[in-house]
Motif scaffolding. Structure first.
Motif, PDB file in Angstrom:
ATOM      1  N   ARG A 129       0.828  -1.209   0.000  1.00  0.00           N
ATOM      2  CA  ARG A 129       0.000   0.000   0.000  1.00  0.00           C
ATOM      3  C   ARG A 129       0.861   1.258   0.000  1.00  0.00           C
ATOM      4  O   ARG A 129       1.933   1.290   0.633  1.00  0.00           O
ATOM      5  CB  ARG A 129      -0.904  -0.004   1.232  1.00  0.00           C
ATOM      6  CG  ARG A 129      -1.955  -1.101   1.243  1.00  0.00           C
ATOM      7  CD  ARG A 129      -2.737  -1.086   2.535  1.00  0.00           C
ATOM      8  NE  ARG A 129      -1.879  -1.374   3.690  1.00  0.00           N
ATOM      9  CZ  ARG A 129      -2.269  -1.233   4.945  1.00  0.00           C
ATOM     10  NH1 ARG A 129      -3.501  -0.793   5.225  1.00  0.00           N
ATOM     11  NH2 ARG A 129      -1.448  -1.520   5.940  1.00  0.00           N
ATOM     12  N   PRO A 130       0.419   2.311  -0.690  1.00  0.00           N
ATOM     13  CA  PRO A 130       1.150   3.581  -0.660  1.00  0.00           C
ATOM     14  C   PRO A 130       1.029   4.251   0.706  1.00  0.00           C
ATOM     15  O   PRO A 130       0.174   3.885   1.519  1.00  0.00           O
ATOM     16  CB  PRO A 130       0.465   4.412  -1.753  1.00  0.00           C
ATOM     17  CG  PRO A 130      -0.908   3.839  -1.850  1.00  0.00           C
ATOM     18  CD  PRO A 130      -0.772   2.368  -1.555  1.00  0.00           C
ATOM     19  N   ILE A 131       1.875   5.234   0.942  1.00  0.00           N
ATOM     20  CA  ILE A 131       1.924   5.918   2.235  1.00  0.00           C
ATOM     21  C   ILE A 131       1.555   7.386   2.044  1.00  0.00           C
ATOM     22  O   ILE A 131       2.101   8.065   1.172  1.00  0.00           O
ATOM     23  CB  ILE A 131       3.326   5.826   2.867  1.00  0.00           C
ATOM     24  CG1 ILE A 131       3.709   4.358   3.070  1.00  0.00           C
ATOM     25  CG2 ILE A 131       3.386   6.586   4.176  1.00  0.00           C
ATOM     26  CD1 ILE A 131       5.158   4.163   3.476  1.00  0.00           C
ATOM     27  N   LEU A 132       0.628   7.856   2.845  1.00  0.00           N
ATOM     28  CA  LEU A 132       0.255   9.267   2.846  1.00  0.00           C
ATOM     29  C   LEU A 132       1.074   9.989   3.903  1.00  0.00           C
ATOM     30  O   LEU A 132       1.053   9.615   5.078  1.00  0.00           O
ATOM     31  CB  LEU A 132      -1.232   9.433   3.139  1.00  0.00           C
ATOM     32  CG  LEU A 132      -1.715  10.876   3.368  1.00  0.00           C
ATOM     33  CD1 LEU A 132      -1.571  11.697   2.094  1.00  0.00           C
ATOM     34  CD2 LEU A 132      -3.165  10.894   3.839  1.00  0.00           C
ATOM     35  N   LEU A 133       1.785  11.016   3.467  1.00  0.00           N
ATOM     36  CA  LEU A 133       2.589  11.831   4.386  1.00  0.00           C
ATOM     37  C   LEU A 133       2.114  13.271   4.315  1.00  0.00           C
ATOM     38  O   LEU A 133       2.064  13.865   3.241  1.00  0.00           O
ATOM     39  CB  LEU A 133       4.077  11.755   4.011  1.00  0.00           C
ATOM     40  CG  LEU A 133       4.995  12.773   4.696  1.00  0.00           C
ATOM     41  CD1 LEU A 133       5.006  12.565   6.217  1.00  0.00           C
ATOM     42  CD2 LEU A 133       6.416  12.687   4.127  1.00  0.00           C
ATOM     43  N   THR A 134       1.735  13.808   5.466  1.00  0.00           N
ATOM     44  CA  THR A 134       1.355  15.215   5.573  1.00  0.00           C
ATOM     45  C   THR A 134       2.402  15.926   6.414  1.00  0.00           C
ATOM     46  O   THR A 134       2.618  15.567   7.580  1.00  0.00           O
ATOM     47  CB  THR A 134      -0.028  15.378   6.226  1.00  0.00           C
ATOM     48  OG1 THR A 134      -0.989  14.633   5.491  1.00  0.00           O
ATOM     49  CG2 THR A 134      -0.438  16.849   6.253  1.00  0.00           C
ATOM     50  N   THR A 135       3.040  16.923   5.833  1.00  0.00           N
ATOM     51  CA  THR A 135       4.066  17.684   6.547  1.00  0.00           C
ATOM     52  C   THR A 135       3.425  18.874   7.256  1.00  0.00           C
ATOM     53  O   THR A 135       2.345  19.331   6.884  1.00  0.00           O
ATOM     54  CB  THR A 135       5.147  18.168   5.579  1.00  0.00           C
ATOM     55  OG1 THR A 135       4.537  18.970   4.545  1.00  0.00           O
ATOM     56  CG2 THR A 135       5.854  16.988   4.918  1.00  0.00           C
ATOM     57  N   THR A 136       4.118  19.374   8.254  1.00  0.00           N
ATOM     58  CA  THR A 136       3.576  20.507   9.002  1.00  0.00           C
ATOM     59  C   THR A 136       3.735  21.825   8.255  1.00  0.00           C
ATOM     60  O   THR A 136       3.006  22.780   8.525  1.00  0.00           O
ATOM     61  CB  THR A 136       4.286  20.625  10.368  1.00  0.00           C
ATOM     62  OG1 THR A 136       5.708  20.715  10.159  1.00  0.00           O
ATOM     63  CG2 THR A 136       3.977  19.415  11.234  1.00  0.00           C
ATOM     64  N   THR A 137       4.658  21.869   7.309  1.00  0.00           N
ATOM     65  CA  THR A 137       4.881  23.092   6.531  1.00  0.00           C
ATOM     66  C   THR A 137       4.888  22.768   5.046  1.00  0.00           C
ATOM     67  O   THR A 137       5.269  21.665   4.626  1.00  0.00           O
ATOM     68  CB  THR A 137       6.213  23.760   6.891  1.00  0.00           C
ATOM     69  OG1 THR A 137       7.297  22.870   6.563  1.00  0.00           O
ATOM     70  CG2 THR A 137       6.262  24.113   8.360  1.00  0.00           C
ATOM     71  N   LEU A 138       4.469  23.741   4.253  1.00  0.00           N
ATOM     72  CA  LEU A 138       4.484  23.580   2.803  1.00  0.00           C
ATOM     73  C   LEU A 138       5.911  23.560   2.273  1.00  0.00           C
ATOM     74  O   LEU A 138       6.207  22.892   1.269  1.00  0.00           O
ATOM     75  CB  LEU A 138       3.689  24.720   2.152  1.00  0.00           C
ATOM     76  CG  LEU A 138       3.468  24.632   0.645  1.00  0.00           C
ATOM     77  CD1 LEU A 138       2.713  23.363   0.262  1.00  0.00           C
ATOM     78  CD2 LEU A 138       2.706  25.863   0.141  1.00  0.00           C
ATOM     79  N   GLN A 139       6.812  24.268   2.942  1.00  0.00           N
ATOM     80  CA  GLN A 139       8.205  24.304   2.511  1.00  0.00           C
ATOM     81  C   GLN A 139       8.844  22.917   2.550  1.00  0.00           C
ATOM     82  O   GLN A 139       9.623  22.557   1.667  1.00  0.00           O
ATOM     83  CB  GLN A 139       9.009  25.279   3.389  1.00  0.00           C
ATOM     84  CG  GLN A 139       8.691  26.753   3.171  1.00  0.00           C
ATOM     85  CD  GLN A 139       7.372  27.165   3.786  1.00  0.00           C
ATOM     86  OE1 GLN A 139       6.782  26.439   4.588  1.00  0.00           O
ATOM     87  NE2 GLN A 139       6.893  28.345   3.400  1.00  0.00           N
ATOM     88  N   LYS A 140       8.504  22.153   3.574  1.00  0.00           N
ATOM     89  CA  LYS A 140       9.073  20.803   3.678  1.00  0.00           C
ATOM     90  C   LYS A 140       8.557  19.916   2.539  1.00  0.00           C
ATOM     91  O   LYS A 140       9.312  19.109   1.966  1.00  0.00           O
ATOM     92  CB  LYS A 140       8.725  20.189   5.029  1.00  0.00           C
ATOM     93  CG  LYS A 140       9.274  18.793   5.257  1.00  0.00           C
ATOM     94  CD  LYS A 140      10.804  18.755   5.136  1.00  0.00           C
ATOM     95  CE  LYS A 140      11.487  19.565   6.216  1.00  0.00           C
ATOM     96  NZ  LYS A 140      12.963  19.389   6.223  1.00  0.00           N
ATOM     97  N   LYS A 141       7.281  20.048   2.216  1.00  0.00           N
ATOM     98  CA  LYS A 141       6.731  19.279   1.095  1.00  0.00           C
ATOM     99  C   LYS A 141       7.445  19.644  -0.205  1.00  0.00           C
ATOM    100  O   LYS A 141       7.793  18.763  -1.008  1.00  0.00           O
ATOM    101  CB  LYS A 141       5.231  19.560   0.952  1.00  0.00           C
ATOM    102  CG  LYS A 141       4.623  18.930  -0.298  1.00  0.00           C
ATOM    103  CD  LYS A 141       3.188  19.355  -0.514  1.00  0.00           C
ATOM    104  CE  LYS A 141       2.662  18.806  -1.830  1.00  0.00           C
ATOM    105  NZ  LYS A 141       1.256  19.191  -2.102  1.00  0.00           N
ATOM    106  N   ILE A 142       7.651  20.936  -0.435  1.00  0.00           N
ATOM    107  CA  ILE A 142       8.326  21.378  -1.655  1.00  0.00           C
ATOM    108  C   ILE A 142       9.748  20.825  -1.713  1.00  0.00           C
ATOM    109  O   ILE A 142      10.232  20.394  -2.768  1.00  0.00           O
ATOM    110  CB  ILE A 142       8.333  22.922  -1.727  1.00  0.00           C
ATOM    111  CG1 ILE A 142       6.895  23.442  -1.887  1.00  0.00           C
ATOM    112  CG2 ILE A 142       9.207  23.412  -2.870  1.00  0.00           C
ATOM    113  CD1 ILE A 142       6.772  24.939  -1.797  1.00  0.00           C
ATOM    114  N   GLN A 143      10.425  20.814  -0.581  1.00  0.00           N
ATOM    115  CA  GLN A 143      11.786  20.273  -0.527  1.00  0.00           C
ATOM    116  C   GLN A 143      11.803  18.788  -0.900  1.00  0.00           C
ATOM    117  O   GLN A 143      12.681  18.327  -1.638  1.00  0.00           O
ATOM    118  CB  GLN A 143      12.368  20.468   0.870  1.00  0.00           C
ATOM    119  CG  GLN A 143      13.810  19.984   0.995  1.00  0.00           C
ATOM    120  CD  GLN A 143      14.332  20.069   2.422  1.00  0.00           C
ATOM    121  OE1 GLN A 143      13.594  20.419   3.351  1.00  0.00           O
ATOM    122  NE2 GLN A 143      15.600  19.761   2.603  1.00  0.00           N
ATOM    123  N   ILE A 144      10.820  18.057  -0.402  1.00  0.00           N
ATOM    124  CA  ILE A 144      10.741  16.625  -0.727  1.00  0.00           C
ATOM    125  C   ILE A 144      10.488  16.424  -2.219  1.00  0.00           C
ATOM    126  O   ILE A 144      11.120  15.578  -2.863  1.00  0.00           O
ATOM    127  CB  ILE A 144       9.634  15.956   0.103  1.00  0.00           C
ATOM    128  CG1 ILE A 144       9.997  15.991   1.586  1.00  0.00           C
ATOM    129  CG2 ILE A 144       9.402  14.515  -0.348  1.00  0.00           C
ATOM    130  CD1 ILE A 144       8.877  15.504   2.502  1.00  0.00           C
TER     131      ILE A 144
END
Length: 227
Positions: A129-144
């Motif tokens: 199964r895929p994994i859903l990851l929610t970051t606390t900041t949008l900047q961290k998501k963009i970095q990923i």
């Protein structure tokens, strides 16, 4: 014994019948118009209310889509990461943070707002199964997302799209496939065109040979005439 009507009586009866038919049609039309008017008076408010409700539904649908999109702004989905049968949340957290470290992203526990596998695991042989990851900041998501190309083979990262966005993406992919097929068909020469191209050099060689032979005959005729 039948009674024969006189011509005058027959003509009068015919006129009366026509007049009666005219009056009947007039009455029918008036009644129909009155009924339709009453129906319109009853239906028009319903139609207007239906239009208003449709407008409200469209507005609510747009708001829901916007809320759904905003709720997924910090979400990403990780595909292909191994899943153990007795996987705990701590195991999942360790797996994700170590995976992020492999693509040069330092993901701290405090930067994870939500983390879970998507879907229900039916049995041990079920697909990973895929994994859903929610970051606390949008900047961290963009970095990923900037480093997602560093993921190992058979693993990848995607956006968490809404149903509407997934449908649009599916339709766009379908249109692209159709356009590619159409372009390939237009670029592929037909059998007749291909044969014509193959026969062109032969025809040119034949024409050249014929020209040289006719030229030789012409020179021969001139020499014979001079002699």
């Amino acid at each position: 014994m039948s009674t024969q009507l006189s011509p005058e009586m027959s003509l009068l009866l015919s006129k009366m019948t026509d007049q009666l038919n005219i009056q009947t049609n007039t009455i029918t039309e008036n009644i129909t118009a009155a009924v339709l008017q009453k129906v319109d008076e009853k239906i028009l408010p319903i139609i207007e209310e239906n239009k208003r409700l449709k407008g409200e539904i469209e507005k609510l649908s747009t708001k829901i889509q916007n809320l759904e999109t905003n709720s997924k702004r910090k979400n990403i989905i990780l595909h292909g990461l191994p899943e153990s049968n007795e996987e705990t949340h701590e195991d999942l957290t360790t797996l994700v943070t170590s995976t992020m470290k492999e693509i040069d992203v330092q993901l701290e526990y405090g930067e994870i707002d939500r983390l879970q596998r998507l879907g229900k695991k039916v049995n041990e042989e079920s697909k990973t199964r895929p994994i859903l990851l929610t970051t606390t900041t949008l900047q961290k998501k963009i970095q990923i997302l900037k480093n997602k190309k560093k993921m190992k083979q058979n693993t990848y990262i995607t956006h968490d799209l809404t149903k509407a966005e997934l449908q649009l993406k599916k339709e766009k992919r379908h249109m692209d496939i159709k356009e590619n097929e159409k372009r390939k068909r237009s670029e592929t020469p037909s059998p007749g065109t291909s044969n014509a191209k193959q026969n062109t050099p032969k025809m040119q060689r034949k024409n050249a040979f014929q020209f040289m032979r006719e030229r030789a005959y012409s020179l021969s005729d001139k020499n014979t005439y001079r002699n």
